[in-house]
Write an enzyme that holds these catalytic residues in place. Structure first.
Site, PDB file in Angstrom:
ATOM      1  N   THR A  31       0.841  -1.368   0.104  1.00  0.00           N
ATOM      2  CA  THR A  31      -0.112  -0.002   0.152  1.00  0.00           C
ATOM      3  C   THR A  31       0.734   1.425   0.038  1.00  0.00           C
ATOM      4  O   THR A  31       2.085   1.369   0.791  1.00  0.00           O
ATOM      5  CB  THR A  31      -0.954  -0.091   1.290  1.00  0.00           C
ATOM      6  N   ASP A  58      -3.911   6.156   1.696  1.00  0.00           N
ATOM      7  CA  ASP A  58      -3.124   7.234   2.431  1.00  0.00           C
ATOM      8  C   ASP A  58      -3.646   7.046   3.939  1.00  0.00           C
ATOM      9  O   ASP A  58      -4.260   7.052   4.568  1.00  0.00           O
ATOM     10  CB  ASP A  58      -3.575   8.348   2.075  1.00  0.00           C
ATOM     11  N   ASN A  83       4.668   0.435   8.242  1.00  0.00           N
ATOM     12  CA  ASN A  83       5.809   0.938   8.134  1.00  0.00           C
ATOM     13  C   ASN A  83       6.264   2.494   7.661  1.00  0.00           C
ATOM     14  O   ASN A  83       6.316   2.844   7.882  1.00  0.00           O
ATOM     15  CB  ASN A  83       6.350   0.288   6.661  1.00  0.00           C
ATOM     16  N   SER A 136       8.613   0.395  14.262  1.00  0.00           N
ATOM     17  CA  SER A 136       8.884   1.969  15.545  1.00  0.00           C
ATOM     18  C   SER A 136      10.847   2.808  15.214  1.00  0.00           C
ATOM     19  O   SER A 136      10.936   3.264  14.253  1.00  0.00           O
ATOM     20  CB  SER A 136       9.105   1.610  16.963  1.00  0.00           C
ATOM     21  N   TYR A 152       9.625  13.590  16.231  1.00  0.00           N
ATOM     22  CA  TYR A 152       9.792  12.312  15.958  1.00  0.00           C
ATOM     23  C   TYR A 152      10.129  10.543  16.943  1.00  0.00           C
ATOM     24  O   TYR A 152       9.216  10.142  16.870  1.00  0.00           O
ATOM     25  CB  TYR A 152      11.234  12.046  15.121  1.00  0.00           C
ATOM     26  N   LYS A 156       7.287   8.281  18.440  1.00  0.00           N
ATOM     27  CA  LYS A 156       7.614   6.600  18.166  1.00  0.00           C
ATOM     28  C   LYS A 156       7.332   5.973  19.863  1.00  0.00           C
ATOM     29  O   LYS A 156       6.746   4.592  19.788  1.00  0.00           O
ATOM     30  CB  LYS A 156       9.151   6.519  17.932  1.00  0.00           C
ATOM     31  N   THR A 187      18.242   5.683   3.067  1.00  0.00           N
ATOM     32  CA  THR A 187      16.581   6.107   3.228  1.00  0.00           C
ATOM     33  C   THR A 187      16.610   7.100   2.446  1.00  0.00           C
ATOM     34  O   THR A 187      17.446   8.445   3.272  1.00  0.00           O
ATOM     35  CB  THR A 187      15.141   5.844   3.968  1.00  0.00           C
TER      36      THR A 187
END
Length: 230
Positions: A31, A58, A83, A136, A152, A156, A187
């Site tokens: 997705t 979304d 994810n 996480s 952030y 988490k 990434t």
């Protein structure tokens, strides 16, 4: 062979995990927000030797999550992998916080994983051993007392607690719930100075999926399978 739903599958760890699972014969429901622009995912799904179904979803739009569930239908899903995630706003210290950006960070990193789990719970109940794994970060561990990227980190830490609670509530149904730290990965979020390529992280997450059992639920796994402090 497992049927695995992966959110945020169009790039980074999500794309690498989709490839890792599909390469070993699992069916992957990949997705992402905009399948039309997900060229790498489309190219991967076009291979004849693997089974990947791309679905628009979304995670910040609850109606979109519900629509994806309607499209997928009443099939057994063995694993849901939350994810999709964001790093948060540019200004996110305790002394200078972009509060709107912090709120948006929580929407993706904390609220969305629970909503996805709730919406696809009926599919997980059709599987023999349903599993929910949320990506996480060690940065959310309460024992890891640094203060950078606090929006952030807090999102988490919050999702870790949410998944602890979900694990408690689903244990009687035989559905395992855990969270994992994927490592510092090269990434768009992790940057090119990170420790490892996405495929190495994805291989570790694939092994974690295989070892998840309700008797061990919940756990906070490192990508290498070791356990981290909550």
């Amino acid at each position: 062979m497992l049927t695995v739903l992966v959110t945020g599958a169009s790039r980074g760890i999500g794309l690498a995990l989709t490839e890792s699972l599909a390469n070993r014969g699992d069916v992957v429901i990949a997705t992402c927000r905009d399948p039309d622009s997900a060229t790498e995912l489309q190219a991967l799904a076009a291979r004849d030797d693997i089974d990947i179904d791309i679905v628009r979803m979304d995670v910040t739009d609850f109606a979109s999550i519900e629509a994806a569930r309607e499209e997928i239908g009443d099939i057994a899903i063995d694993v849901v992998v939350n994810n999709a995630g964001v790093i948060g706003p540019e200004r996110q210290s305790t002394l200078d916080m972009d509060f709107d950006g912090w709120r948006a960070c929580f929407e993706v990193n904390t609220l969305a994983p629970l909503k996805v789990a709730q919406v696809f719970l009926s599919n997980l109940r059709l599987a023999e051993h349903g599993r929910i794994l949320t990506v996480s970060s060690r940065m959310g561990s309460l024992s890891y007392a640094l203060s950078d990227k606090i929006a952030y980190r807090s999102s988490k830490a919050a999702v870790n607690k949410v998944m602890q609670g979900l694990a408690t509530d689903l244990k009687g149904e035989g559905i395992a719930v855990s969270v994992c730290h994927p490592g510092w990965v090269k990434t768009g979020m992790g940057g090119q100075g990170a420790d490892m390529p996405a495929d190495r992280s994805a291989a570790g997450l694939t092994r974690i999926i295989d070892r998840m059992r309700v008797a061990d639920s919940p756990r906070f796994y490192n990508y290498d399978g070791s356990e981290l402090a909550w």
